[in-house]
Scaffold this active site. Structure first.
Site, PDB file in Angstrom:
ATOM      1  CB  SER A 266      -0.815  -0.009   1.122  1.00 15.99           C
ATOM      2  OG  SER A 266       0.035   0.088   2.550  1.00 15.99           O
ATOM      3  CE  LYS A 267      -2.930   6.553  -2.019  1.00 17.38           C
ATOM      4  NZ  LYS A 267      -3.226   7.151  -3.094  1.00 17.38           N
ATOM      5  NE  ARG A 268      -3.114   5.661   4.855  1.00 15.53           N
ATOM      6  CZ  ARG A 268      -3.354   7.028   4.970  1.00 15.53           C
ATOM      7  NH1 ARG A 268      -2.237   7.346   5.508  1.00 15.53           N
ATOM      8  NH2 ARG A 268      -4.294   7.662   4.501  1.00 15.53           N
TER       9      ARG A 268
END
Ligand code: GLU
Length: 488
Positions: free
Chosen positions: A258-260
């Site tokens: 995920s981009k987090r």
């Protein structure tokens, strides 16, 4: 394997950045097609008109080309089964939905969005074991449904799913997967505006485009019963399904990438100077191995040995480890001659075009040429070490935790910006600061230091535009993480 011609596809939805997961699935499709002398097709699944953008489609195409994963048929190339953009195939889907209604495999549903919302609410409240549509309109007689449809009442078209028993999916990588039918409700195939849903368009196109093997990510397994049911309802032979494992973050829970946690846009890897061949090699290692413990190999070498059958891909969730990618990239870099390296750097950012973008930021701030590069060195560098500048990153009287969270809220706003341009950024920041308990001065300083590692820099928005969305996002994310752990 059966004798039929191998035809595979990558079917991205152009609703955001060119995702590493798309590249990963594209690579395995590409290698499979090339290995078997088949065809690799690009199909754009843009039926979600509210979220699909041309910019995203272009970015996906650019990124797949950058990786060298060339396709044989696609929206830009044409081919015998076009159009290859779903938004241009509306009539085909409507005709097919109609066909299913006539054969009694689908029905018109007149339930209003309000009723469906109410139903969802009730199911949630009752913690119902079976969520989803309750099948109310399934029992309408075809005559009544026809008449109401002709009378102008708004409707969707739903697929009749079996309500009992189970669907057996024979997955080419996983073997038999049994899914109870009660997990699948009567899927909407055609929305009230006449646009198809993913499920209808995907299966109709896979069939009409002669797709022999559907090689896609694991997250689609739960949709497979609906897809198999559609093949059956149309009387078509289904494709062979192969579900690749999802890429995982390099963390304790091995959560879905995920981009987090990790940059997921291919543009980030291009912008930080990853060599495309190294990126392809790295993606190939996600669940597949070349053998003999050899980790570095070319796409051609991969194609020679590649196949997909049970046991050929490790399904336990390959870890997307950035350190490993850098290590692999280093191996490719060391193979370049001096000339090759210079050419590669010029293809990256050490070139006239990029310097021309930097010039207006710097020209009024320097007196001699030798100040130019030092002043904007962060436009050529990667992650920033915030330890030496922590006192600047954190506004006076603020805590690290709250500052990190503020940056995360700002990041959400920046992510939502369609174009990463100065004027849009000004507006985003203005609105953000208005809605926050933070002064513009505080926000600007934290962002400036997060982005450049310095207290003073050329114009903040101009700097963000030049270094680009991906580096901006990455640095602000790292700065937020740093702040949240900072005990200053
Ligand atoms: N449009 C879907 C996606 O974005 C395609 C899934 C599939 O390959 O069936 O992933």
């Amino acid at each position: 394997m059966s004798q039929k011609e191998v035809r595979v596809r990558i079917a991205p939805s152009p609703t955001g950045d060119p995702h590493v997961g798309t590249a990963y699935v594209a690579l395995f499709n590409y290698a499979f097609a090339r290995r078997h002398g088949g065809k690799f097709i690009l199909r754009i699944e843009d039926t979600d008109r509210a979220r699909s953008t041309t910019a995203s489609e272009e970015a996906i195409i650019r990124a797949l080309r950058w990786l060298g994963l060339d396709w044989d048929e696609g929206p830009d190339k044409g081919g015998p089964h076009g159009p290859y953009r779903q938004s241009e195939r509306g009539t085909i889907y409507r005709e097919h939905a109609e066909m299913l209604i006539e054969r009694g495999h689908a029905y018109r549903c007149f339930c209003t969005p309000e009723r469906l919302a109410e139903l969802r609410g009730e199911q949630q409240k009752a913690k119902a074991s079976k969520m989803g549509y309750d099948g109310k309109c399934r029992s309408l007689s075809p005559e009544e449904a026809d008449e109401r449809g002709r009378g102008g009442e708004s409707f969707t078209v739903r697929l009749k799913m079996p309500q009992e028993g189970e669907t057996v999916l024979l997955d080419g990588l996983r073997g038999e997967i049994r899914i109870p039918n009660e997990q699948s409700d009567d899927q909407v195939l055609l929305k009230s505006d006449g646009m198809p849903t993913y499920h209808l368009a995907n299966v109709v196109d896979d069939h009409l485009m002669g797709i022999s093997h559907v090689i896609r990510a694991e997250e689609w397994i739960s949709s497979a019963p609906k897809h198999l049911r559609l093949y059956e309802a149309f009387g078509w032979e289904p494709a062979t399904f192969l579900h690749l494992p999802l890429l995982r973050n390099n963390d304790k829970n091995k959560s879905k990438i995920s981009k987090r946690r990790n940059p997921v846009s291919l543009d980030y890897y291009r912008d930080t100077g990853i060599i495309p061949e190294a990126m392809v090699n790295f993606l190939a290692l996600m669940g597949w191995s070349y053998g003999e413990d050899q980790e570095k190999f070319s796409l051609e070498q991969m194609v020679e040995r590649f196949d997909l059958k049970e046991g050929s891909v490790s399904l336990s969730g390959p870890v997307f480890d950035l350190d490993k990618l850098s290590w692999l990239n280093g191996l490719y870099m060391r193979e370049l001659s001096d000339e090759g390296l210079v050419d590669a750097l010029m293809g990256w950012r050490v070139n006239r075009d990029y310097l021309l973008r930097l010039a207006p930021l710097v020209r009024d701030r320097i007196q001699r040429f030798d100040e130019f590069l030092p002043l904007i060195s962060y436009c050529f560098s990667g992650d920033i070490d915030y330890t030496p500048v922590a006192a600047l990153l954190l506004p006076k009287k603020r805590k690290g935790g709250e500052t990190g969270k503020m940056l995360e809220r700002l990041l959400d706003k920046l992510d939502a910006m369609p174009a990463f341009e100065v004027s849009a950024m000004e507006e985003t920041f203005r609105l953000f600061c208005e809605g926050e308990e933070w002064s513009t001065r505080e926000v600007f300083m934290t962002v400036r230091v997060g982005l450049t590692g310095r207290k003073a820099s050329p114009g903040l928005f101009e700097t963000m535009e030049v270094i680009g969305r991906e580096l901006t996002r990455r640095r602000l994310r790292l700065a937020a993480n740093f702040l949240k752990q900072y005990k200053g």
